[in-house]
Design a protein around this motif. Structure first.
Motif, mmCIF file in Angstrom:
data_model
loop_
_atom_site.group_PDB
_atom_site.id
_atom_site.type_symbol
_atom_site.label_atom_id
_atom_site.label_comp_id
_atom_site.label_asym_id
_atom_site.label_seq_id
_atom_site.Cartn_x
_atom_site.Cartn_y
_atom_site.Cartn_z
ATOM 1 N N PHE A 136 0.802 -1.133 -0.022
ATOM 2 C CA PHE A 136 -0.039 0.025 -0.108
ATOM 3 C C PHE A 136 0.910 1.272 -0.026
ATOM 4 C CE2 PHE A 136 -2.703 -3.392 2.003
ATOM 5 C CZ PHE A 136 -3.916 -3.347 1.288
ATOM 6 N N ASP A 253 -14.053 0.803 -4.296
ATOM 7 C CA ASP A 253 -12.868 0.122 -4.203
ATOM 8 C C ASP A 253 -13.213 -1.375 -4.299
ATOM 9 O OD1 ASP A 253 -12.570 2.649 -3.052
ATOM 10 O OD2 ASP A 253 -10.556 2.003 -2.634
ATOM 11 N N ARG A 289 -5.456 3.147 -4.715
ATOM 12 C CA ARG A 289 -5.380 2.517 -3.843
ATOM 13 C C ARG A 289 -5.714 0.818 -4.483
ATOM 14 N NH1 ARG A 289 -9.054 6.179 -1.554
ATOM 15 N NH2 ARG A 289 -10.942 5.131 -2.332
#
Length: 316
Positions: A136, A253, A289
Motif C-alpha cells: 500500500f 474499491d 488504492r
C-alpha cells in the motif's frame, strides 16, 4: 480510434545496482510494446523518456564510479542515450515517429514536467512488482503519476504480446466517467474484447452533510436513469458481443476489485479523484488504492480542468 497524438513512454533502464542496462527491463518493455501498438493506430508521435538519478551524470558506464576529469570514458548518460536511440530506431522500423530524452531528477516529477512542456496526451509506464511487505505504499513513481499527472496515465501489467480479452469501465456517471467510458469502449472494440461497465451507486441524497433517506422508488428511478445513460453511450461502439452492465451498492474499491476477479479483467479504465460524501470533498483516489492490488493494467483519466501541482522550472 484517432484520439492520442503525442504519447510519452516512461522507460526505466535501471536494474539491481546498475543505473543503465543494455536490455530493456521487462516492466518498461511492456510499456514500450503497448505504446508502439497504440501509436500505430492513432498515427501518434512517441517520446521515450529515461530519467536518471541526479547523482548519476558523471558515473562511468561500466564501473559506476565517478569519471576522472580529462578521461575519455563512456558515462552512464552516454550509455542511456545509446539504448534509447535503439528504441527510437525500433519504433521507426515499425512505422512510428519517435524521439527520446534522457534527463536527471525524480522520475515522476520529470515525467510530469515533460507532459506539461510538450503537451503529451497520454503517459504509458510499466508497473514494477510491488514489494510484498509494502503493497500500500503511496510513494511509488506510478502512484504519484496517477495523483499528479495532468493527462491520462496507462499503467500496463500485461505481458507485451498479450491481447486484451476483457475491459472494465468504472463509470461514476460524471464527465470523467464519460471519458473513461470512451476510452474503455474504444479499447474493447479494437481488441474485440468483452466490455464490462460497473457503476457503484452513490445516491445524490447522500451528497450532503445530513443525507436524506432514499426510498425504494427513488432507488429504482436512479438505477433506471443510470442504466439508460450507459446504454446510450454504448451505442457509439461497434462491439462484436453484448456489453455487460453491473451495479453495486458496496464502496467502489471493493466493487471494482470484485468485478476484476470475477470476470478476469485485463484492463481497467476509470477516472481519478473520486468524490464521496460532502460535495467536492476529495477523500481518496480509488485508482491509487487499487494499483498495487489488482493484476490488470489501469488506464486512468483526469477530470476536466485538473491542474497538476508540478510546475516547470524557472530559468534565469
Amino acid at each position: 480510434m484517432k484520439r492520442f497524438k503525442s504519447i510519452l513512454v516512461g522507460v526505466d533502464l535501471s536494474e539491481g545496482d546498475r543505473h543503465v542496462v543494455d536490455t530493456i527491463p521487462a516492466a518498461s518493455m511492456k510499456a514500450v510494446t503497448r505504446a508502439i501498438w497504440l501509436a500505430k493506430i492513432n498515427a501518434a508521435h512517441l517520446t521515450f523518456l529515461n530519467v536518471l538519478s541526479p547523482w548519476a551524470p558523471n558515473l562511468d558506464a561500466e564501473t559506476q564510479l565517478p569519471v576522472q576529469q580529462g578521461h575519455d570514458q563512456r558515462t552512464v548518460r552516454d550509455h542511456a542515450k545509446e539504448v534509447m536511440a535503439k528504441l527510437v530506431q525500433h519504433a521507426n522500423d515499425e512505422g512510428v515517429r519517435a524521439d527520446n530524452r534522457v534527463v536527471f531528477g525524480k522520475s515522476w516529477m520529470e515525467t510530469i514536467r515533460q507532459v506539461i512542456w510538450k503537451h503529451h496526451d497520454l503517459v504509458i509506464v510499466g508497473a514494477k512488482d510491488e514489494h510484498p511487505k509494502h503493497p500500500f505504499s503511496t510513494g511509488s513513481h506510478t502512484v504519484k503519476l496517477l495523483r499528479k499527472c495532468p493527462c491520462a496515465v496507462w499503467v500496463t501489467k500485461l505481458p507485451p504480446e498479450q491481447k486484451l480479452r476483457s475491459v472494465l469501465v468504472a463509470h461514476d456517471l460524471r464527465p470523467v466517467g464519460d471519458e473513461a467510458m470512451e476510452l474503455g469502449g474504444a479499447m474493447a472494440e479494437l481488441h474485440d474484447a468483452e466490455l464490462h461497465v460497473l457503476h457503484a451507486i452513490e445516491y445524490p441524497e447522500f451528497d450532503h452533510v445530513f443525507p436524506a433517506p432514499v426510498s425504494a422508488e427513488q432507488a429504482a428511478q436512479y438505477r433506471h436513469d443510470a442504466e439508460q445513460k450507459i446504454n446510450d453511450q454504448l451505442k457509439q461502439f461497434n462491439l462484436s458481443r453484448e456489453a455487460h452492465i453491473h451495479f453495486a451498492t458496496r464502496p467502489p474499491d471493493f466493487a471494482i476489485w470484485h468485478c476484476i476477479e470475477q470476470y478476469n479483467i485485463d484492463l481497467l479504465t476509470m477516472g481519478t479523484l473520486g468524490r464521496y460524501g460532502i460535495s467536492g470533498l476529495i477523500t481518496g483516489n480509488t485508482a491509487e488504492r487499487l494499483l498495487p492490488l489488482v493484476p490488470c493494467s489501469i488506464l486512468a483519466v483526469k477530470p476536466l480542468g485538473f491542474e497538476s501541482p508540478v510546475t516547470l522550472p524557472h530559468h534565469p
